[in-house]
Scaffold this motif. Sequence first.
Motif, short mmCIF file in Angstrom:
data_model
loop_
_atom_site.label_atom_id
_atom_site.label_comp_id
_atom_site.label_asym_id
_atom_site.label_seq_id
_atom_site.Cartn_x
_atom_site.Cartn_y
_atom_site.Cartn_z
N GLU A 47 0.84 -1.20 0.00
CA GLU A 47 0.00 0.00 0.00
C GLU A 47 0.87 1.25 0.00
O GLU A 47 0.60 2.21 -0.70
CB GLU A 47 -0.90 0.06 1.24
N VAL A 82 -2.74 4.03 6.38
CA VAL A 82 -2.41 2.65 6.04
C VAL A 82 -2.15 1.82 7.29
O VAL A 82 -1.47 2.26 8.22
CB VAL A 82 -1.15 2.60 5.13
N ASN A 112 -6.16 0.27 3.75
CA ASN A 112 -6.04 1.73 3.72
C ASN A 112 -7.40 2.39 3.60
O ASN A 112 -8.35 1.81 3.09
CB ASN A 112 -5.12 2.16 2.57
#
Length: 488
Positions: free
Chosen positions: A264, A410, A446
């Motif tokens: 991410e 995140v 996220n």
Amino acid sequence: MTKERVRVMKFGGTSVGDAACIRRAAEIIAAAAAEGPVVAVVSAMSGVTNRLIEAAQASSTGNRRLAAELAERLREQHQTAIEALVSDADRRTELSGETEKIIEHVTGLCYGTALLRELTPRVLDEILSTGERLSARLLANTLCEMGLKSRAVEATELIVTDNVSGRAEPLMEQTKVKAAARLLPLLEEDSVPVVTGFIGATAEGMLTTLGRGGSDYSATILGGALDAAEVIIWTDVDGVLTADPRLVADARTLREISYNEAAELAYFGAKVLHPKTLRPVSEAGIPVWIRNSFAPERHGTKITATGHPTARGVKAITAIGNVSLITVGGRGIVGLPGVAGKTFTAVASADANILLISQSSSQNDICFVINSDDEARTVEKLRQAFAIDLAHKAIEHITVNPEIAIVAVVGERMRGLLGIAGRTFSALGRRGVNIIAIAQGSSEYNVSFVVEAGMMREAVQSLHSEFGLQRRASRFESVTGESAMATV
Ligand code: ASP
Ligand code: MG
């Protein structure tokens, strides 16, 4: 088979940027090689790949000047390093000769391109491979100079890829066979192979490259293929940080994160890792480290399957600018089938990568975010695709807002933790940050949202402190054992 599992160590461009850096890299390798088998992977010396691209592009317009300059710069940079690093006369003569041959080869390719005024993707790959071919030889010879056994190995002999020039993908089964056949005998005799990063070859032997920054990927491809104990990416930062230190002064290095979190973060702009890097190793659970070759005593960030989850769930706040929000909308699209399909087909035909998508439930708007560099092309494709709908007013507008940024919160453990989104948006509300669009992937690694570009810093700072990510350990962190966290 060697009994011990190998360690793969990749050194980025700045970590082999000059003679002093290369010596430091060699010392790190030597210390590791004393403990067990090591395969090194190198990038080009910093700046080299950029110069190769510029020279190639100038050549394609018939301009030979940059190619001539390139040859001079490469000679200067590499021969200076050879003089500083290799004192054995025979070794130095041999390495100088090889270096010169590689430089002549790339200059020839550029002059050929200038004559034809055409740069094929295949020739561009061949030109771009020069930097790694030069740096691998330099590092291998430095190791020999230090009394180790070492040799440069071309990744074309190891990594088998598809035939997509410029962004080739590895074929892992074939790579396993080739890499083992070539590298294990070297490891068996206690030699350290120094492999050219960034490069592969098709099964037929045509050279390919893995995309800009692809040496990280080379390292994990080899790590996966050799079932390595770990892969260490040596770079010029301490690891993965809780936020971009240019935005948040008290950002700190994360000791451990998961593959998902790292992916991410790579996707949303933290430039420490090439986004595809973790694919070849995550299934086998091979840990990947990000460490600072300029401060090897520091812990760095370890990337693992579980990532040492913390109770608070959020690990990092990340942001990307230079992106544009595109909206396709109008009352007419309510219930009009196929709008989403048509929109994203048009985006795909513009070869633009979508970073975030959001659609309101009333379906008045579909909006998405792409890199600003792709904006003009994408809008043109959308206008073509919706020409009739625009004329009939079924679609009322296709608008572009380039003054935006994406901010993402995140953390793997956010999944199942209540209230993260609530806290995120209240914190932003208190600081007066207006949210233009929101998206949460179903993976729940996220929560990301779009803000005005001018509010990006404010948004990242407020969330960083809202979730207690700053450097000074709180009481809570010491309970979870994080107080020992390496700090910058
Ligand atoms: N030298 C290549 C580049 O600059 C690959 C890398 O450094 O990872 O993109
Ligand atoms: Mg690089």
